[in-house]
Structure formats: C-alpha cells, structure tokens
Design an enzyme around this catalytic site. Structure first.
Site, short mmCIF file in Angstrom:
data_model
loop_
_atom_site.label_atom_id
_atom_site.label_comp_id
_atom_site.label_asym_id
_atom_site.label_seq_id
_atom_site.Cartn_x
_atom_site.Cartn_y
_atom_site.Cartn_z
N GLU A 288 0.82 -1.22 0.00
CA GLU A 288 0.00 0.00 0.00
C GLU A 288 0.85 1.27 0.00
O GLU A 288 0.43 2.32 0.48
CB GLU A 288 -0.97 -0.02 1.19
CG GLU A 288 -2.00 -1.12 1.05
CD GLU A 288 -2.63 -1.58 2.34
OE1 GLU A 288 -3.60 -2.36 2.28
OE2 GLU A 288 -2.14 -1.19 3.42
N ASP B 249 -0.25 -5.83 9.33
CA ASP B 249 -1.22 -5.02 10.05
C ASP B 249 -1.15 -5.38 11.53
O ASP B 249 -1.01 -6.57 11.87
CB ASP B 249 -2.64 -5.33 9.57
CG ASP B 249 -2.99 -4.72 8.23
OD1 ASP B 249 -2.13 -4.02 7.66
OD2 ASP B 249 -4.11 -4.96 7.75
N HIS C 53 -0.10 -0.34 10.69
CA HIS C 53 0.95 -1.23 10.19
C HIS C 53 2.12 -1.29 11.16
O HIS C 53 2.35 -0.37 11.96
CB HIS C 53 1.46 -0.74 8.84
CG HIS C 53 0.48 -0.88 7.72
ND1 HIS C 53 0.50 -0.08 6.60
CD2 HIS C 53 -0.56 -1.74 7.55
CE1 HIS C 53 -0.48 -0.43 5.78
NE2 HIS C 53 -1.14 -1.43 6.34
#
Length: 594
Positions: free
Chosen positions: A341, A365, A531
C-alpha cells in the site's frame, strides 16, 4: 558473495587512533599501544559484521596516530577518499580534544577511551565528548566498566557490545544516504503512511524520492519491456515450487482457471518489473531499452495497489511477498524492501530492521488484540504460558516475507537468518509452509494471489513503526516480544473471523508493568498506526541507537535502561526522564541532513 544493487561503494568504518602529541618521550611511548587499539577494533568489527550483501564490513585506519590538527585533517582526507561513513576514535591516553576530534557533524562518530590508570584515556574521553557537545556534534562515548592494565590489548565484553551497536547503527545511516525510495503509484485508500513526505526522506535519511505511475507496469507488460527468459525461468519455478491454495470466494465471485493462470503470469511479470524499476537491469539495454535499464537506485519501494490497480488488475501480494523474501527463482539472495500500500513510513521501518539485522522483514497489520477472556468466549480455550495475557494478531493481505514462516532453524529453534546462512532445504520448507490462495475478490476485484502461512511460535522478534506528527516530525515506537503458538483449532477459530487467506503471526510483547507496556492491551492501544514491521531478534536497543543518530525520538519501547546507548549529549538534557530528554535532544539538534 557481493550482490551489488545500488550505485556507489559500501560505506566503511574509519578508525581514528588519537594520541598525546607531546614528543620527546610521551608520544613515542604510546604509538604502539594506540595503533594496536585501532587495529584490534578494526579486526573485531570486520570479523563480526557484514553488509546486507554478505560481504565483511571494511575498516580504514588513519595512516598515523592523530596528535593534532594536521593529522586529523590527513585522516579526514583519507576517509573521504575511502567512502568512510562513520568513525570510531580510540585512545589509551590523554589527547588534545578539539584538535583531534572528528568535526564532521553528519557522520556518526564514537570515542572509546581506554579505562586504564597508567595514562588517562578516560579523561580524554570526557574532555573530547564535552567538546563535541559544546560544538553541537553529538558523539557516542564508550568507556569500559573495569580498569585494564596498559599492556592488556583485549576489548572488554561491554566495550564490544557498544562498538557493535554503534557500528551497526552507523552503517545503517551511511547505507541509506544518497539512495532512493521508489513510490509506485500514490496514496492507497487514504492511508497516511502512503502520503510520501519528501522532507522526511531528505532531511532525516539523506535519501531522494522517485515516483512512477502504476500504468508503467501495464506499459512494460504490454510492450514486453522485461527479460522474457527470466520470466520463463520464474514461471517454471513457480509452477514447481509454489503451492496454490484453496479458493474461499463464492462460486459467483471466483475467477476462472484461465483468469487465475493469467493472474499468476502477470504477478510474475510484476515481480520482475519491480526489480528492474528499483535497481535497473542491463538485460533491458541489450533489448534496446537503455533508459529503463538504469533503474532508480532504490533501496526500498512501495506499491499502491489498492484500489485503482486492484479493482482491475491482479493484486501485488505475490510480487511483494517474493521480493521481501530471501529467495526466488534466481536462488537465495538478499531480500528487497517493498512496502504494501505504498506505506513509506513502514518502508522506512523495514529498512531500519533490515540494515541492522541483514534479515528479511515482515510487513503486517497490527490487526487485533485478543484478550484471554475474548479467546475463551469465542473458542472455549483458556490461554496460558506466554499467551496468558492475550495476544496481538499480526496480519496482512499476503505480502509478508516467506522467511516469516519460521521454517528456518538454528539449534532446533525457528529463526529468520541472513540470506548467506539460509540453506536450500530451508527454502523448500518456507515454500511448502506457504499456500498461494486466490485473492478475495470482494477486496481484490482484479484477482491475484495472497501468501497464506502461520508463523511458528518461539521466535524472539521486535515490531516497530515510524509515525509522522505534524509540528514534531517522525517518531519511532517499538515492542520486543515473541511469536507464539496457539492450538490449531483455536488459531483456526480466531483466524477465520477475518480473511483466512492471509499470513498470520501471533505476537506477545514483553511486558514491564509500566506505561505502555503494563499489559498487552495497552501496547495495542498505544500503537500509532495500522501497520508495523517485524524483525527477527530483540533489536530494540539497536533501533534506539539508530534513531538517536537520525534525531528521531522514541515514544514507546520496552528496552531496559542499561541497554540504551545514545550520544553523550543526551545525558545533558536530563538523566531522570530519559524519554523526555530524547525528545528535547532530537528537537535541539534537528534532522541529521537539514
């Protein structure tokens, strides 16, 4: 063993033997001892440290002992020619502080003052650190706990520990400088970490930022701007080595077998192209693509993916997972750093962990805190042992390095190794422990594959994260702890409540009973983003040293106070509230390259 990817030489460690400049007896009596100290430090570091490409770290010793400004300048000139990225000054005696010190404010430096009574090396250490502090050039002081005899040429264990900690962090600083972060795409789903902040990279890390649009992938795929021979090699390896897992999608949402085959081929091409974008590829020049062959000199990158890419094309999970691992179809090699991401802040954290340990990094995550009561309510199982206070579920959409399976081993225990210690058998185990599950098309409409594995328990690990605060700048947080095993049925019950196609790590932080580490819930509750990066080993103390070099304060850690190693100047900002002193020192000195 060298696997060169970036432009320029690997940074070396400069060793500066300093000496009392008084001739006619004093200096002459100390020349051999002083130079032997320098040689001993150089040998110790070269024998115990490696660069991330596997080569032994190189040290450069000044041509003469440094008794004054002339010899200090000569050492400086030599170090600049030799690509020295950090320096260590060593001495067994009194020297003239400001005349012999390293005056480079942007190069980490440390001073080891020999703890002996025959000559006052410790007095010089105190004097030169005072000069460093007064001139605003922070330096790390190394002072052995026990007095040594002047003829003792050994390096005490506590001095060794500080030399290694300083050198590892200093090399990380030097290896970041003048490299690039490659942003492949832009902001993913409004995630702040993927809003690339150029001032952070330039002022704190000495890096530049490079950008491409994700359409560059489609251009290179459609125009075949990649090595087709490598693709064929990779495709054969994937078909032989990578296990395709079951599809959880409902029948109407499943992609056809033909679509899945196309997705797999595109994922392989994306992997090859990302490597080419980061480091370049001379093969492309042979094919007539000289510009594309040069790459971006990128030590790390990030792929936006969601949603503009993944609503139409296969996701980047396969590409990210394979590149972040320590092996692929070309064999065992150093891992790449590729952030899911395009989370550039997590990429920075992954870089910190990789450069300190030379191992692959797990992008995850920080998904869920499972309390003992919640676990018992959902599964009927009462957790015990390391998990007795609850666990944190580390989970991501498939991009975690396959090293994170824990299938590498040392003395019968799961580990994550530098690539040069990994065996072919361990690669096979990592691959066999991973299922490549067809992507959840509710999330990823364009298909793709996610790496699905469960991390073995019992590994000491450190999770960390750089966060960015308006008005303050970057702040680092970290938590040392362990991966843990849960009974299979308990794991399945908990894991199936989220997406079961993704890789899972059950993590438990080491608790201190105080502050953010009074319990597992509080660790989760104080985490600054969605994260984290997970490194093998308890490397919190090394991260604290590196952060101080870069002037990044640390707001949360569970490293014992006796293991904290920061520049001498930090003590002058307060010795009782050392977290507050760290913030004040970093604010006073400002970013390393500003």
């Amino acid at each position: 063993m060298s696997n060169k990817r970036l432009i320029g030489s690997m940074p070396k460690i400069g060793i500066r033997p300093t000496i009392d400049g008084r001739r006619k007896g004093v200096r002459e009596s100390l020349e051999e001892k002083t130079m032997n100290m320098a040689k001993a430090v150089a040998q110790f570091l070269s024998e115990n440290l490696r660069y991330n490409n596997g080569d032994s770290v190189e040290c450069v010793i000044a041509d003469t002992c440094i008794g004054g400004v002339k010899e200090a300048a000569e050492a400086k000139e030599k170090f600049e020619k030799e690509s020295v990225g950090l320096t260590i000054t060593v001495t067994p005696c009194w020297c003239y502080g400001s005349e012999t010190m390293d005056m480079n404010p942007r190069r980490p430096n440390a001073v080891w003052g020999f703890n002996g009574t025959e000559r006052p090396g410790a007095v010089y250490l105190a004097a030169v650190l005072a000069a460093h502090n007064q001139k605003g050039i922070p330096a790390f002081g190394i002072y052995g706990r026990d007095v040594q005899d002047i003829e003792d040429h050994s390096i005490p264990a506590d001095v060794q520990e500080k030399l290694l900690r300083f050198a590892k962090a200093g090399l990380a600083v030097a290896m970041l400088k003048d490299t690039s972060y490659l942003s492949m795409g832009s902001v993913s789903m409004g995630i702040a970490g993927s809003m690339v902040n150029e001032e952070l990279f330039q002022d704190y890390l000495g890096m530049r930022n490079e950008y491409i649009d994700m359409s560059e992938f489609t251009r290179r795929i459609e125009e075949k701007i990649y090595d087709e021979q490598e693709f064929e090699k990779a495709y054969k390896w994937v078909k032989e080595k990578c296990v395709i897992g079951s599809d959880i999608n409902s029948a109407e949402n499943q992609r056809t077998e033909e679509q899945k085959e196309e997705d797999l081929q595109m994922n392989i091409k994306m992997t090859i192209i990302t490597k080419d974008l980061m480091e370049g590829n001379p093969r492309l020049a042979e094919l007539g693509y000289e510009e594309e062959a040069m790459g971006r000199n990128a030590i790390a990158s990030g792929f936006q993916g969601q949603r503009q890419w993944t609503d139409h094309f296969p996701n980047g999970d396969f590409m990210e997972a394979i590149l972040n691992s320590s092996f692929d179809w070309n064999g065992i090699r150093a891992p790449y750093i590729v952030a899911t991401e395009n989370d550039a802040l997590n990429a920075i954290t992954m870089l910190f962990g990789h450069l300190l340990t030379n191992t692959a990094q797990v992008f995850a995550d920080v998904r869920t805190y499972w309390s003992p009561d919640a676990i018992k309510r959902v599964t009927g199982y009462e957790v015990d042992g390391q998990a007795e206070n609850g666990v944190i579920h580390l989970l991501n959409s498939g991009a975690a390095a396959l090293d994170g399976t824990g299938e590498q081993s040392l003395d019968g225990k799961p580990v994550m190794k530098p690539f040069w210690d990994i065996t072919a058998e361990e690669v096979e185990k990592c691959l066999n422990a991973t299922k490549w599950r067809p992507a959840n098309t509710e999330y990823f409409r364009g298909g793709g594959f996610s790496s699905n594995f469960l991390t073995k328990g019992g590994m000491p690990v450190t999770i960390a994260r750089v966060n960015l605060l308006k008005g303050l700048g970057p702040v680092l947080q970290l938590a040392e702890g362990y991966t843990v095993d849960l009974p299979e049925k308990v794991h399945e019950k908990l894991n199936d409540r989220t997406d079961p196609t993704w890789p899972t790590t059950w993590f438990v932080p080491n608790l201190t009973g105080d502050g953010a580490f009074r319990d597992v819930y509080t660790v989760m509750n104080n985490w600054g983003a969605n994260h984290c990066a997970m490194s093998y080993g308890h490397i919190g103390a090394d991260l604290l040293t590196l952060a101080a070099m870069l002037r990044i304060p640390v707001n949360m850690h569970n490293v014992s106070e006796e293991n904290i190693f920061r520049p001498s100047a930090w003590n002058m900002f307060g010795t009782k509230d050392i977290e507050g002193a760290d913030y004040r020192a970093c604010a006073t000195y400002g970013p390393l390259y500003s």
